[in-house]
Design an enzyme around this catalytic site. Structure first.
Site, PDB file in Angstrom:
ATOM      1  N   LYS A  99       0.870  -1.189   0.000  1.00  0.00           N
ATOM      2  CA  LYS A  99       0.000   0.000   0.000  1.00  0.00           C
ATOM      3  C   LYS A  99       0.900   1.229   0.000  1.00  0.00           C
ATOM      4  CE  LYS A  99      -1.805   2.839   2.706  1.00  0.00           C
ATOM      5  NZ  LYS A  99      -1.662   4.062   1.875  1.00  0.00           N
ATOM      6  N   GLU A 125      10.236   0.954  10.191  1.00  0.00           N
ATOM      7  CA  GLU A 125      11.275   1.944   9.895  1.00  0.00           C
ATOM      8  C   GLU A 125      10.617   3.314  10.005  1.00  0.00           C
ATOM      9  OE1 GLU A 125      13.025   0.715   6.176  1.00  0.00           O
ATOM     10  OE2 GLU A 125      14.018  -0.957   7.157  1.00  0.00           O
ATOM     11  N   CYS A 160      14.047  10.640   6.102  1.00  0.00           N
ATOM     12  CA  CYS A 160      14.066  10.218   7.501  1.00  0.00           C
ATOM     13  C   CYS A 160      15.472  10.339   8.078  1.00  0.00           C
ATOM     14  CB  CYS A 160      13.567   8.784   7.609  1.00  0.00           C
ATOM     15  SG  CYS A 160      14.439   7.669   6.488  1.00  0.00           S
ATOM     16  N   GLU A 211      10.760  15.885  14.760  1.00  0.00           N
ATOM     17  CA  GLU A 211      11.070  15.647  13.348  1.00  0.00           C
ATOM     18  C   GLU A 211      10.239  16.600  12.487  1.00  0.00           C
ATOM     19  OE1 GLU A 211       9.604  12.138  11.276  1.00  0.00           O
ATOM     20  OE2 GLU A 211      11.554  11.919  10.319  1.00  0.00           O
TER      21      GLU A 211
HETATM   22  P1  NAD Z   1       2.775   8.270   7.601  1.00  0.00           P
HETATM   23  O1  NAD Z   1       3.040   7.513   8.851  1.00  0.00           O
HETATM   24  O2  NAD Z   1       1.785   9.375   7.643  1.00  0.00           O
HETATM   25  O3  NAD Z   1       2.282   7.300   6.451  1.00  0.00           O
HETATM   26  C1  NAD Z   1       3.063   6.204   6.003  1.00  0.00           C
HETATM   27  C2  NAD Z   1       2.158   5.177   5.373  1.00  0.00           C
HETATM   28  O4  NAD Z   1       1.314   4.626   6.385  1.00  0.00           O
HETATM   29  C3  NAD Z   1       1.223   5.728   4.293  1.00  0.00           C
HETATM   30  O5  NAD Z   1       1.122   4.777   3.261  1.00  0.00           O
HETATM   31  C4  NAD Z   1      -0.094   5.855   5.031  1.00  0.00           C
HETATM   32  O6  NAD Z   1      -1.226   5.784   4.188  1.00  0.00           O
HETATM   33  C5  NAD Z   1      -0.030   4.653   5.949  1.00  0.00           C
HETATM   34  N1  NAD Z   1      -0.883   4.714   7.139  1.00  0.00           N
HETATM   35  C6  NAD Z   1      -1.313   5.812   7.803  1.00  0.00           C
HETATM   36  N2  NAD Z   1      -2.082   5.448   8.863  1.00  0.00           N
HETATM   37  C7  NAD Z   1      -2.127   4.088   8.864  1.00  0.00           C
HETATM   38  C8  NAD Z   1      -2.743   3.127   9.703  1.00  0.00           C
HETATM   39  N3  NAD Z   1      -3.475   3.473  10.771  1.00  0.00           N
HETATM   40  N4  NAD Z   1      -2.576   1.817   9.418  1.00  0.00           N
HETATM   41  C9  NAD Z   1      -1.818   1.438   8.368  1.00  0.00           C
HETATM   42  N5  NAD Z   1      -1.221   2.310   7.529  1.00  0.00           N
HETATM   43  C10 NAD Z   1      -1.358   3.622   7.774  1.00  0.00           C
HETATM   44  O7  NAD Z   1       4.187   8.789   7.101  1.00  0.00           O
HETATM   45  P2  NAD Z   1       4.502   9.689   5.826  1.00  0.00           P
HETATM   46  O8  NAD Z   1       4.108  11.091   6.134  1.00  0.00           O
HETATM   47  O9  NAD Z   1       3.979   9.037   4.589  1.00  0.00           O
HETATM   48  O10 NAD Z   1       6.097   9.566   5.758  1.00  0.00           O
HETATM   49  C11 NAD Z   1       6.935  10.380   6.500  1.00  0.00           C
HETATM   50  C12 NAD Z   1       7.482   9.633   7.703  1.00  0.00           C
HETATM   51  O11 NAD Z   1       8.118   8.440   7.277  1.00  0.00           O
HETATM   52  C13 NAD Z   1       8.544  10.429   8.432  1.00  0.00           C
HETATM   53  O12 NAD Z   1       8.355  10.318   9.822  1.00  0.00           O
HETATM   54  C14 NAD Z   1       9.828   9.739   8.023  1.00  0.00           C
HETATM   55  O13 NAD Z   1      10.890   9.900   8.927  1.00  0.00           O
HETATM   56  C15 NAD Z   1       9.389   8.329   7.901  1.00  0.00           C
HETATM   57  N6  NAD Z   1      10.316   7.564   7.052  1.00  0.00           N
HETATM   58  C16 NAD Z   1      11.132   6.655   7.648  1.00  0.00           C
HETATM   59  C17 NAD Z   1      12.056   5.935   6.871  1.00  0.00           C
HETATM   60  C18 NAD Z   1      12.980   4.927   7.504  1.00  0.00           C
HETATM   61  O14 NAD Z   1      13.587   4.156   6.762  1.00  0.00           O
HETATM   62  N7  NAD Z   1      13.127   4.888   8.808  1.00  0.00           N
HETATM   63  C19 NAD Z   1      12.112   6.157   5.491  1.00  0.00           C
HETATM   64  C20 NAD Z   1      11.249   7.090   4.929  1.00  0.00           C
HETATM   65  C21 NAD Z   1      10.355   7.783   5.715  1.00  0.00           C
END
Ligand code: NAD
Length: 480
Positions: A177, A252, A286, A382
């Site tokens: 997804k 992650e 991230c 962050e």
């Molecule tokens: P997010 O948590 O808002 O969303 C990530 C994904 O989770 C999306 O596909 C979203 O639709 C889904 N999602 C949201 N709520 C959910 C739920 N209740 N159940 C299941 N899925 C759900 O994050 P974002 O804004 O898309 O991405 C930014 C974040 O990702 C930042 O905090 C960044 O640091 C982190 N990130 C971490 C890494 C890593 O490798 N550690 C890499 C890239 C991004």
């Protein structure tokens, strides 16, 4: 119906609409226009995707295929991606304003994810444990089952491929997804997987929001593994949801990376990487070096050069080859980053350069902040944008304490020409990855993940194998 591009779900070998026909708009953040629509996944669509991947795992050829044949099938998908590099990159650039050259680089890394895990699985070995009791034991790594993979919008294709590649390489079936902000490139990847001949259900793509689409995957007991990349807050929901059916999770999550520049650093190199670490991808990384610590003796010279390099970045249309820096990925994200920038002076900090652009674009210019108290929001939380908070330090002990004083622990960088200090400090930093005199370089065999609020578990090489398989011990009597 509209002329807009459409990105459906890829379920069971076909691209389909949602059961109820629901769609959502997909934005181009540079032009601030809707340029496409995608299928809006419901709980029913999620259930359909899981049923398909379950069937493909329980009855299909993929988990039973020889490891060479499976590796060849994945390489074929990688070949098709290579033939469509520009198309895949164009979708990410259109969808999130990533400069086109960087988007192409991301596609190349995505291709490499598939090739690496195809070969890693093909060439991997189990272990034999000779025993004194007249028995011997050996290990076997069988596929785990149906994998739910949930990815963010900052590296739309690359983050998804980092999860899909090891999952399918080890014989699992997978439902990805992608983020609702960036459904395009992952949907094209799903189309290419069908073209490559991957059996129906081996890679399903479910488009839609976190809830209900994502949450319907994580909470379903037909799912055997949940791998998630996203924010720490969402990660906690995902873990709780997977716990209802005891599915192992790999998380992650967010970061607040420390970047430490010692007085003896090669300044050209340190400035180059300090800029990359916080301004590449408009800081939406991230691993960003969002807390920069500079040793007192080089403060003036370093800050002069860092500020100059930040101001020299060419800002503009992400498709213009000269552009190094562009808009933030969505209106919502722009509002969030802008609110942090606006908090800085109220909390006692000083904006040395950058700030919110007043052109009406969703743009925050490369921003450098000093004098912010260590309790400031922009220092502690962050931001996930092009905002770097810089602090001066005197001693090694002090900077290690400062760097480690965070709930996050994804990564850190340090710049020094002193070999002993490099090893000593790297070992003391509380982080999943420490880069010395560089940033963002990866070897896919190494563990990747974070400490504390930055995540649970590690992926990469054998660490991915442990997560995406059910390691089994077989004990055999040989002395009879
Ligand atoms: P997010 O948590 O808002 O969303 C990530 C994904 O989770 C999306 O596909 C979203 O639709 C889904 N999602 C949201 N709520 C959910 C739920 N209740 N159940 C299941 N899925 C759900 O994050 P974002 O804004 O898309 O991405 C930014 C974040 O990702 C930042 O905090 C960044 O640091 C982190 N990130 C971490 C890494 C890593 O490798 N550690 C890499 C890239 C991004």
């Amino acid at each position: 119906m509209s002329e807009l591009d459409f990105f459906g779900h890829i379920i069971d070998g076909a691209e389909v609409e949602s059961v109820d026909g629901g769609r959502f708009d997909v934005w181009n953040p540079w032009t601030q226009e809707v340029w496409a629509q995608a299928a809006l996944g419901s709980a029913e669509d999620a259930s359909r995707a899981i049923a398909s991947s379950r069937k493909a795992f329980d009855d299909g050829p993929w988990p039973r295929m020889g490891r060479v044949e499976r590796a060849n099938a994945i390489h074929k998908l990688a070949d098709l991606m290579e033939a469509r590099v520009d198309d895949l990159a164009r979708l990410d650039t259109t969808n999130m304003a990533k400069p086109f050259a960087q988007a192409k680089h991301d596609v190349a890394r995505s291709v490499w994810n598939f090739r690496f895990f195809a070969d890693h699985q093909r060439d991997n070995v189990g272990e034999v444990y000779p025993m004194d009791s007249g028995h011997h034991s050996y290990s076997e790594f069988g596929p785990a089952g149906v994998v739910a993979a949930i990815s963010p919008w900052n590296f739309p294709l690359m983050m998804a491929s980092w999860k899909i590649a090891p999952a399918i390489a080890w014989g699992n079936t997978c439902i990805i997804k992608p983020s609702e902000d960036t459904p395009a490139s992952v949907t094209l990847l799903g189309r290419l997987a069908l073209e490559a001949g991957l059996p129906p259900g081996v890679l399903n793509v479910l488009n839609g929001h976190g809830a209900p689409a994502g949450s319907s995957l994580t909470g379903d007991d037909r799912v055997d593994r949940v791998t998630f990349t996203g924010s720490s807050v969402t990660g906690k929901h995902v873990m709780a949801s997977a716990a209802t059916h005891l599915a192992p999770v790999s998380l992650e999550l967010g970061g607040k990376g420390a970047n430490i520049v010692f007085g003896d650093a090669d300044l050209d190199n340190a400035v180059y990487w300090a800029v990359e670490a916080i301004f590449r991808n408009s800081g939406q990384i991230c691993l960003a070096g969002s807390r920069l610590f500079v040793q007192a003796g080089i403060w003036d010279e370093f800050m002069d050069r860092f500020k100059g390099a930040a101001e020299a970045l060419t800002i503009g249309d992400p498709f213009d080859p000269a552009t190094r820096f562009s808009a933030l990925a969505s209106r919502k994200h722009f509002d969030k980053v802008a609110s942090y920038v606006e908090s800085v002076e109220l909390e006692g900090g000083k904006i040395l350069t950058g700030g919110v652009d007043d052109s009406g674009k969703w743009l925050v210019r490369p921003t450098i902040i000093a004098d912010l108290p260590l309790t400031g929001r922009a220092y502690c939380e962050e931001i996930f944008g092009p905002v770097c908070v810089v602090n001066k330090f005197e001693s090694e002990g002090e900077v290690v304490r400062l760097a480690n004083d965070t709930r996050y622990g994804l990564n850190a960088m340090l710049f020094t020409e002193n070999l002993s200090r490099a090893h000593r400090v790297a070992s003391k930093l509380r982080a999943g990855t420490v880069w010395v005199n560089c940033f963002f370089i990866r070897d896919l065999r190494t563990p990747f993940g974070g400490v504390g609020d930055s995540g649970v578990g590690r992926e990469g090489g054998n660490f991915s194998r442990e997560f995406f398989t059910e390691p089994k011990a077989i004990v055999m009597q040989i002395d009879r």
